[in-house]
Write a protein that holds these residues in place. Structure first.
Motif, mmCIF file in Angstrom:
data_model
loop_
_atom_site.group_PDB
_atom_site.id
_atom_site.type_symbol
_atom_site.label_atom_id
_atom_site.label_comp_id
_atom_site.label_asym_id
_atom_site.label_seq_id
_atom_site.Cartn_x
_atom_site.Cartn_y
_atom_site.Cartn_z
ATOM 1 N N LEU B 268 0.856 -1.136 0.002
ATOM 2 C CA LEU B 268 -0.028 0.157 0.040
ATOM 3 C C LEU B 268 0.962 1.255 -0.092
ATOM 4 O O LEU B 268 0.299 2.224 0.015
ATOM 5 C CB LEU B 268 -0.734 -0.137 1.236
ATOM 6 N N GLY B 269 2.234 1.064 -0.106
ATOM 7 C CA GLY B 269 3.036 2.353 0.075
ATOM 8 C C GLY B 269 3.416 2.766 1.170
ATOM 9 O O GLY B 269 3.653 3.997 1.347
ATOM 10 N N ILE B 270 3.075 2.048 2.322
ATOM 11 C CA ILE B 270 3.359 2.659 3.666
ATOM 12 C C ILE B 270 4.984 2.465 4.115
ATOM 13 O O ILE B 270 5.513 1.663 3.900
ATOM 14 C CB ILE B 270 2.423 1.899 4.848
ATOM 15 N N ASP B 271 5.262 3.561 4.807
ATOM 16 C CA ASP B 271 6.823 3.419 5.189
ATOM 17 C C ASP B 271 7.232 2.343 5.756
ATOM 18 O O ASP B 271 6.646 1.917 6.867
ATOM 19 C CB ASP B 271 7.019 4.636 6.316
ATOM 20 N N PRO B 272 8.302 1.384 5.334
ATOM 21 C CA PRO B 272 8.611 0.338 5.751
ATOM 22 C C PRO B 272 9.024 0.267 7.292
ATOM 23 O O PRO B 272 8.891 -0.746 7.960
ATOM 24 C CB PRO B 272 9.846 0.093 4.805
ATOM 25 N N GLU B 273 9.479 1.452 7.603
ATOM 26 C CA GLU B 273 9.686 1.595 8.949
ATOM 27 C C GLU B 273 8.762 1.208 10.100
ATOM 28 O O GLU B 273 8.854 0.667 11.065
ATOM 29 C CB GLU B 273 10.220 3.395 9.402
ATOM 30 N N ILE B 274 7.296 1.650 9.634
ATOM 31 C CA ILE B 274 6.245 0.983 10.659
ATOM 32 C C ILE B 274 6.230 -0.334 10.689
ATOM 33 O O ILE B 274 5.621 -0.880 11.542
ATOM 34 C CB ILE B 274 4.876 1.959 9.783
ATOM 35 N N CYS B 275 6.556 -0.929 9.675
ATOM 36 C CA CYS B 275 6.229 -2.468 9.582
ATOM 37 C C CYS B 275 7.371 -3.012 10.703
ATOM 38 O O CYS B 275 7.095 -4.482 11.037
ATOM 39 C CB CYS B 275 6.693 -2.904 8.312
ATOM 40 N N GLY B 276 8.297 -2.488 11.004
ATOM 41 C CA GLY B 276 9.275 -3.086 12.272
ATOM 42 C C GLY B 276 9.717 -4.463 11.738
ATOM 43 O O GLY B 276 9.700 -5.413 12.632
ATOM 44 N N PHE B 277 10.458 -4.581 10.494
ATOM 45 C CA PHE B 277 11.088 -5.671 10.090
ATOM 46 C C PHE B 277 12.072 -6.436 11.120
ATOM 47 O O PHE B 277 12.403 -7.656 11.135
ATOM 48 C CB PHE B 277 11.346 -5.660 8.785
ATOM 49 N N ASP B 278 12.602 -5.418 12.141
ATOM 50 C CA ASP B 278 13.637 -5.969 12.929
ATOM 51 C C ASP B 278 13.050 -7.088 14.009
ATOM 52 O O ASP B 278 13.871 -7.957 14.412
ATOM 53 C CB ASP B 278 14.180 -4.878 13.747
ATOM 54 N N LEU B 279 11.808 -7.154 14.067
ATOM 55 C CA LEU B 279 11.264 -7.781 15.098
ATOM 56 C C LEU B 279 11.040 -9.314 14.502
ATOM 57 O O LEU B 279 10.494 -10.373 15.312
ATOM 58 C CB LEU B 279 9.778 -7.355 15.683
ATOM 59 N N ASN B 280 10.966 -9.288 13.214
ATOM 60 C CA ASN B 280 10.578 -10.637 12.764
ATOM 61 C C ASN B 280 11.813 -11.848 12.610
ATOM 62 O O ASN B 280 12.900 -11.351 12.821
ATOM 63 C CB ASN B 280 10.532 -10.253 10.979
#
Lengths: 589, 295
Positions: B268-280
């Protein structure tokens, strides 16, 4: 009529308790038109019948209500006996003792006095108003219609024709033969079905008393027993069968390939086709849904957008006898028959109904594997798996798929799967001696003659039987993984296979409900034709003159289908031995 | 057009280990026109729906949450965690279908208003599929997940028991449909409904490792580059197990475990920062970078 007698039958198995019987007699006895009401012992036996006859004479009764067991079994006996006492059809009412019964705590049917009194009162009122007989004598047209050209239909047709009467066989596909011809070999004798079936097909096609109408369907039925008028739709073949010689040029050259119905998608056929090499008649039809030229015509008619389909017409150009007839239209043939035999057969439950067994080209149903095994099949009996044509080294057979599964499939047993899976496993072992065959089963049902011996033979020949159901089938690379359980050892089982054959439930042919409605007969919960009495009248339907044979009535094997077909034919011949039959009301139409 | 409000029950994990799940969901739903409004008061769902006949006390936590929803005058509540969904949904079904236990529970919770099954418990996937519809979502996709090969993983709690299932039990398609419309390549994954071992992690961690090896192994053999799911416990089990498997055998390939809302947010084009991929688990960053989905 106002001298009515009411007879309540009683025996040790009566659903009406003695006290209730007395209550009924007391109540009905006070009806102004009822001059006699009493409990009689075992009315269906000779002494009982004699006693009723005596009472009728002594009391000068002009009508009777007989409260007995199911009229479908007893009506004939009672009516015959009453007619000797001078009472004919409209003077006799039969009330079913169990009609208003309910199951009690021990599971037996129990009838209450109140319910029965209502029924008897209704019958008494009917008799009071019944001044004239509603039954008439109708001439019997001694010509039979057989619907369905499988082994059951053909057996009935031959038996009736041999009895000296004309028969018309209506078959919806382009050839007679039915499912039996699809099979590789048949249990328990491992006969070749082509070898035993094709002579029968030829006999039918050459019999002077039998008319074959293939690619045709029954559309409408009117009339009364002994005198049915039937509209038969002859679908347009687009090939003039008078001109066609069946030379085969057209179906060899037709460029359009369609999944083969006869080979259940294992191979293709052409758009102008005979369904299989031994087809009777051996003359083709054009499948207008797939033919390039008919699609082209359709395109012009609908003024479709885009690219026009090619005109093709190769069959027409190559036909040496100019038999292709694009203008041929469907026709309605109206014919009269005295009796109808319904032999519409079965289908297998679609594989889509068991998603847990994977949508995979190597998960197939029993008939597909029959085609793969068949000596006359696509590879002349060399076993292969559909995905890549390789020889399967391990094959799993799963029984009771959809059958005996009231939650998600059908509650009944399909009766033939245990046997044909054993046969297929055995034939597979014959074809691939170093291959492994696993059969997952709940229990093996092998009740026919020579059947249990056959299963034992399969086990002795090295087929691995595993008692337990399969929860999942899924692909992992080259192999299909089967997760099951062996309930004898109590362990989970995981088997990697190349091919999985599902013993899918047998279900009625679609459209049978429609046909049954047209004929005025009933289908049961599963959709099979309801017989008049499950034990004593197994080939008769609820409409006199309409009989049922083969798997239209329920799953059964070939010997049972043939036996029932001969039974139905015997019933037709019995009907045809009379010139007239009694008809109560228009039964159909 | 103004965004629609929808009551939202997070559950404990969504505030801690699965914060990325929550953040990406809230951000995505806002773009899609739905405000996930967190309940002002909530407690743990109870985690596991107790099957013991006489163990009603275990349902109190879930029912109390449903009461909170009802108190707000809402007829629906959305969940993200599959486990919370399952526990709440089944507690709701119990309250709807068993009058005797309903009475006992209602009388026990005497400080709350009675609950009689007034709330529809939804999983976010249902909201996406049934409320918004695939077409509306596909119109909002800005960055299709082209070339990303994913294995949809349902686990058990979205689908079992049948009464609580959000899709066809044996062959669910909701995740596959969503991921496909986001542009990903969804592999055929027969183990998408296999159980990861669930709470057995507490007393039988080896069992979980064994299950995870089978599940991840098949996904890899089928060509998946990432596992997409909606359950923090599945994520933990599969993630922890693969770390252990790598320790045991260095040739074992790790596989990123991603929440479906994270991929939704990306597309959806949302800032990847919001996705918090570090927690995955399984380090999704390098995979997503290689596909040009994040930088």
């Amino acid at each position: 009529m106002n001298r009515i007698g009411v007879f309540i039958c009683h025996c040790s198995l009566s659903p009406l308790p003695p006290a209730a019987s007395k209550q009924v007699v007391g109540n009905i006895g006070s009806h102004p038109s009822v001059v006699y009401a009493a409990i009689h012992q075992e009315m269906c036996l000779d002494p009982g019948l004699e006693q009723i006859t005596r009472v009728v004479e002594q009391h000068h009764l002009d009508a009777v209500v007989l409260t007995t067991c199911s009229p479908s079994v007893h009506a004939g006996t009672f009516r015959q006996s009453m007619s000797s006492a001078g009472l004919v059809d409209h003077q006799v009412e039969i009330v079913d003792l169990k009609a208003k019964g309910t199951r009690n705590t021990t599971g037996d049917i129990e009838t209450s006095a109140e319910g029965l009194i209502d029924l008897i009162n209704a019958s008494v009122d009917r008799l009071r108003r019944n001044d004239f007989s509603r039954t008439t004598e109708s001439p019997v047209i001694k010509r039979a219609l057989v619907i369905g050209g499988g082994v059951a239909g053909l057996q009935s047709a031959l038996d009736i024709a041999e009895g000296g009467y004309e028969v018309v066989v209506v078959e919806k596909t382009p050839s007679i033969g039915g499912h039996m011809l699809q099979y590789s070999e048949v249990f328990p004798t491992l006969d070749c079905p082509q070898c035993i079936m094709t002579p029968k097909m030829v006999e039918v096609s050459q019999h002077p008393a039998i008319t074959l109408l293939t690619y045709a369907e029954v559309q409408q039925v009117r009339g009364v027993p002994g005198n049915f008028e039937v509209d038969i739709l002859q679908k347009a073949r687009k090939v003039d069968h008078h001109k066609c010689t069946g030379c085969g040029t057209c179906w060899q050259k037709c460029p359009e390939k369609v999944s083969s119905e006869f080979d259940v998608g294992v191979t293709t056929r052409t758009a102008i086709y005979i369904p299989f090499p031994q087809a009777v008649p051996s003359k083709p039809v054009i499948d207008t849904e797939h033919c390039r030229y008919t699609r082209y015509l359709q395109f012009l008619e609908e003024k479709g957008e885009g690219k026009k389909p090619p005109q093709c017409r190769i069959c027409e150009k190559l036909c040496p006898t100019e038999a292709i007839d694009w203008d041929q239209q469907p026709e309605i043939l109206t014919e009269k028959f005295g009796a109808i035999v319904l032999a519409t057969g079965f289908e297998l439950m679609p594989l889509e109904q068991v998603p847990e067994y994977s949508e995979d080209p190597d998960v197939i149903n029993g008939i597909q594997f029959e085609r793969i095994l068949a000596p006359g099949g696509p590879t002349s009996g060399v076993v292969f798996r559909p995905s890549d044509g390789k020889t399967p080294r391990e094959v799993a057979f799963i029984s009771c798929v959809g059958s005996r599964d009231p939650e998600r499939g059908v509650p009944y047993c399909s009766r033939v799967c245990c046997m044909y899976l054993a046969k297929q496993a055995m034939l597979y072992k014959h074809a691939v001696p170093d291959g492994e065959a696993y059969v997952f089963y709940i229990d093996t049902r092998s009740t026919g003659k020579g059947y249990e011996e056959f299963i034992q033979r399969a086990i002795e020949e090295g087929v691995m039987y595993l008692r337990g159901k399969v929860s999942r089938v899924f692909r992992d690379g080259e192999k299909l993984i089967i997760w099951g359980v062996d309930t004898l050892s109590g362990h989970r089982v995981e088997v990697a296979c190349d091919l999985v054959v599902l013993g899918m439930a047998i279900v009625p042919t679609p459209g049978i409900k429609d046909l049954a409605e047209k004929l005025g007969i009933l289908t049961d919960e599963a959709g099979f034709i309801t017989e008049s009495h499950p034990k004593l009248r197994p080939v008769e339907t609820l409409v006199p003159g309409i009989y049922v044979a083969g798997t239209a009535q329920g799953p059964k094997d070939i010997p049972d289908s043939v036996a029932q077909a001969s039974g139905a034919a015997a019933k037709v011949l019995t009907l045809f031995s009379k010139n007239k039959i009694l008809v109560e009301e228009p039964a159909v139409g | 057009m103004k965004n629609m409000d929808l009551s939202y029950y997070p559950g404990c994990t969504l505030k801690t280990k699965a914060k990325n799940f929550e953040d990406s969901a809230i951000a995505s739903m806002a773009v899609l026109g739905v405000n996930l409004v967190e309940l002002p008061r909530w407690n743990c769902c109870g985690t596991v729906y107790s099957l013991a006949e006489d163990d009603l006390i275990h349902h109190v936590a879930a029912v109390r949450t449903l009461v909170r929803v009802k108190e707000r005058g809402n007829g629906r509540v959305a969940t993200l965690c599959s486990f919370c969904y399952n526990t709440l949904k089944r507690a709701d079904l119990l309250m709807r279908n068993d009058p005797e236990k309903r009475n006992t529970l209602n009388s026990f919770m005497d400080e709350e208003i009675d609950y009689n099954g007034e709330v529809e418990v939804l999983h976010l996937l249902q909201v996406l599929r049934d409320d918004l519809g695939w077409e509306a979502i596909s119109r909002k996709v800005k960055t299709p997940l082209t070339d990303l090969k994913v294995a949809p993983y349902y686990g058990c709690t979205l689908l079992r028991p049948q009464e609580a299932a959000i899709d066809v039990v044996e062959r669910p398609t909701v995740l596959q449909e969503l991921l496909q419309l986001l542009g990903a390549k969804v592999i055929d994954f027969p183990f998408s409904t296999e159980c990861c071992g669930s709470f057995q992690i507490i007393n039988r961690p080896d069992f979980i490792t064994e299950r995870s090896q089978a599940i991840l192994g098949l996904a890899q053999r089928q060509g998946a580059e990432a596992m997409v799911l909606s359950c923090p416990l599945c994520s933990f089990n599969l993630g922890r197990a693969q770390n252990e498997l790598i320790q045991r055998d260095s040739s074992f390939q790790s596989m990123p475990i991603i929440y479906f809302t994270q991929l939704l947010a990306l597309s959806l084009g949302i800032d990847p920062e919001i996705c918090g991929f570090d927690l995955n688990f399984g380090e999704p960053r390098s995979l997503l970078e290689s596909k040009g989905l994040i930088t």
